[in-house]
Design a protein around this motif. Structure first.
Motif, PDB file in Angstrom:
ATOM      1  N   LYS A  18       0.838  -1.191   0.000  1.00 45.86           N
ATOM      2  CA  LYS A  18       0.000   0.000   0.000  1.00 45.86           C
ATOM      3  C   LYS A  18       0.874   1.242   0.000  1.00 45.86           C
ATOM      4  O   LYS A  18       2.075   1.200   0.313  1.00 45.86           O
ATOM      5  CB  LYS A  18      -0.907   0.021   1.236  1.00 45.86           C
ATOM      6  CG  LYS A  18      -1.984  -1.060   1.284  1.00 45.86           C
ATOM      7  CD  LYS A  18      -2.836  -0.889   2.542  1.00 45.86           C
ATOM      8  CE  LYS A  18      -4.008  -1.864   2.573  1.00 45.86           C
ATOM      9  NZ  LYS A  18      -3.548  -3.264   2.689  1.00 45.86           N
ATOM     10  N   TRP A  29       0.961   4.994   1.785  1.00 47.71           N
ATOM     11  CA  TRP A  29       0.460   5.717   2.948  1.00 47.71           C
ATOM     12  C   TRP A  29       0.995   7.139   2.935  1.00 47.71           C
ATOM     13  O   TRP A  29       2.136   7.379   2.545  1.00 47.71           O
ATOM     14  CB  TRP A  29       0.921   5.054   4.236  1.00 47.71           C
ATOM     15  CG  TRP A  29       0.635   3.590   4.371  1.00 47.71           C
ATOM     16  CD1 TRP A  29       1.110   2.576   3.571  1.00 47.71           C
ATOM     17  CD2 TRP A  29      -0.178   2.961   5.374  1.00 47.71           C
ATOM     18  NE1 TRP A  29       0.647   1.365   4.011  1.00 47.71           N
ATOM     19  CE2 TRP A  29      -0.147   1.561   5.123  1.00 47.71           C
ATOM     20  CE3 TRP A  29      -0.904   3.439   6.450  1.00 47.71           C
ATOM     21  CZ2 TRP A  29      -0.823   0.652   5.922  1.00 47.71           C
ATOM     22  CZ3 TRP A  29      -1.575   2.539   7.254  1.00 47.71           C
ATOM     23  CH2 TRP A  29      -1.541   1.156   6.986  1.00 47.71           C
ATOM     24  N   ASP A  43       5.965  -1.341   2.190  1.00 47.72           N
ATOM     25  CA  ASP A  43       4.991  -0.349   1.742  1.00 47.72           C
ATOM     26  C   ASP A  43       5.680   0.985   1.447  1.00 47.72           C
ATOM     27  O   ASP A  43       6.789   1.252   1.912  1.00 47.72           O
ATOM     28  CB  ASP A  43       3.911  -0.134   2.807  1.00 47.72           C
ATOM     29  CG  ASP A  43       2.888  -1.267   2.821  1.00 47.72           C
ATOM     30  OD1 ASP A  43       3.055  -2.219   2.041  1.00 47.72           O
ATOM     31  OD2 ASP A  43       1.934  -1.195   3.609  1.00 47.72           O
ATOM     32  N   VAL A  62       5.736   5.040   1.868  1.00 46.49           N
ATOM     33  CA  VAL A  62       5.275   6.053   2.814  1.00 46.49           C
ATOM     34  C   VAL A  62       5.682   7.436   2.330  1.00 46.49           C
ATOM     35  O   VAL A  62       6.856   7.696   2.068  1.00 46.49           O
ATOM     36  CB  VAL A  62       5.847   5.830   4.232  1.00 46.49           C
ATOM     37  CG1 VAL A  62       5.404   6.955   5.167  1.00 46.49           C
ATOM     38  CG2 VAL A  62       5.408   4.479   4.784  1.00 46.49           C
ATOM     39  N   VAL A 100      -3.960   5.185   2.202  1.00 48.83           N
ATOM     40  CA  VAL A 100      -4.251   5.560   3.593  1.00 48.83           C
ATOM     41  C   VAL A 100      -3.647   6.924   3.903  1.00 48.83           C
ATOM     42  O   VAL A 100      -2.473   7.176   3.595  1.00 48.83           O
ATOM     43  CB  VAL A 100      -3.680   4.521   4.583  1.00 48.83           C
ATOM     44  CG1 VAL A 100      -4.135   4.846   6.011  1.00 48.83           C
ATOM     45  CG2 VAL A 100      -4.073   3.104   4.205  1.00 48.83           C
TER      46      VAL A 100
END
Length: 277
Positions: free
Chosen positions: A3, A5, A27, A29, A79
């Motif tokens: 994902k 974020w 992930d 970020v 997110v």
């Protein structure tokens, strides 16, 4: 599946812990800081996964710009975590106008504008999760914390309303309410008013013992709290609230039970103001 974020305030505390755990598992970020020097280790260790951005969340035009550019660069962001914030301690009378304005701009307005900036992009992509780091201090109030509570009670009301607005677009909202944790929030970044002798011995100064790490340590484990926050994005539907810490949960339940009991004594009073039609 990996994902992407976007997390505000990643230089310390929950923001740093969340970022480190996410990067460790592969992930991406996008992390915002006001000064890159405190996260030089992450920049060096994760040159492709960590997109570090300079941002002061009190600067609303720059909030809009950074969010827009981040979505354009990464395509989709799964997110958004509003984490930037700090504590301010002291009796209401002891606080300066500047302290009042700054904590509202950081903890409340900054979070509101991050969410507002992200919503058009999340809505267009058809999915997303917004996580607002609040506190059990968004439900429970203590003396000497009036402005901190004002920002947390405020952002919780905002998020609870927004959650209902965006659910039809497959966007979930979770308010995280941690209890005391062993982070820089309590033992490094907390700010204090110029204390007045008139309040010596007053409940408004009870926070002084809490901030003294030689006397008492917060029970919360930041690494475990970060894990629970990360895990929450896979829960469907999104939990509206998530309390982290047994002491925080017990205090929240007690406070809400007392509040509800008080409301129940007001049935006749409330009805007495209705039209009798």
């Amino acid at each position: 599946m990996s994902k992407t974020w976007m997390i505000t305030g990643v230089s310390s505390g929950f923001g740093y812990e969340l970022t480190k755990q996410l990067l460790d598992k592969g992930d991406t970020v996008i992390g915002t800081v006001r000064n890159k020097s405190k996260i030089s280790d992450l920049i060096a260790e994760y040159p492709t996964l960590f997109d570090c951005q300079i941002l002061d969340v009190t600067d609303t035009p720059t909030v809009h710009q950074v969010v827009k550019e981040s979505f354009e660069k990464h395509g989709e962001i799964d997110v958004i975590i509003n984490n930037a914030g700090y504590g301010l301690f002291g009796a209401a009378e002891e606080l300066s106008d500047e302290q009042v304005d700054l904590i509202i701009a950081t903890n409340l307005t900054g979070s509101i504008q991050m969410i507002r900036s992200a919503l058009p992009f999340l809505r267009k992509q058809g999915h997303g999760r917004i996580i607002q780091i609040s506190s059990y201090g968004g439900q429970v109030a203590f003396p000497g914390n009036s402005m901190y509570h004002a920002t947390k009670f405020g952002i919780e009301g905002f998020c609870e309303s927004v959650a209902q607005e965006v659910e039809p677009f497959n966007i979930g909202v979770t308010i995280v309410e941690p209890g005391g944790a062993r982070t820089e929030f309590r033992y490094g970044s907390a700010q204090m008013a110029d204390l007045m002798p008139e309040y010596d011995g007053n409940p408004a100064h009870s926070f002084l013992a809490m901030l003294d790490s030689t006397k008492v340590l917060a029970p919360g484990n930041p690494a475990e709290m970060a894990k629970r926050i990360i895990e929450s994005v896979d829960i469907t539907p999104a939990p509206l609230r998530m309390v982290l810490g047994s002491q925080a949960l017990a205090s929240t339940i007690s406070t809400l039970e007392n509040r509800l009991a008080n409301f129940r004594t007001q049935t006749e009073l409330a009805a007495s103001t209705d039209y009798n039609e």
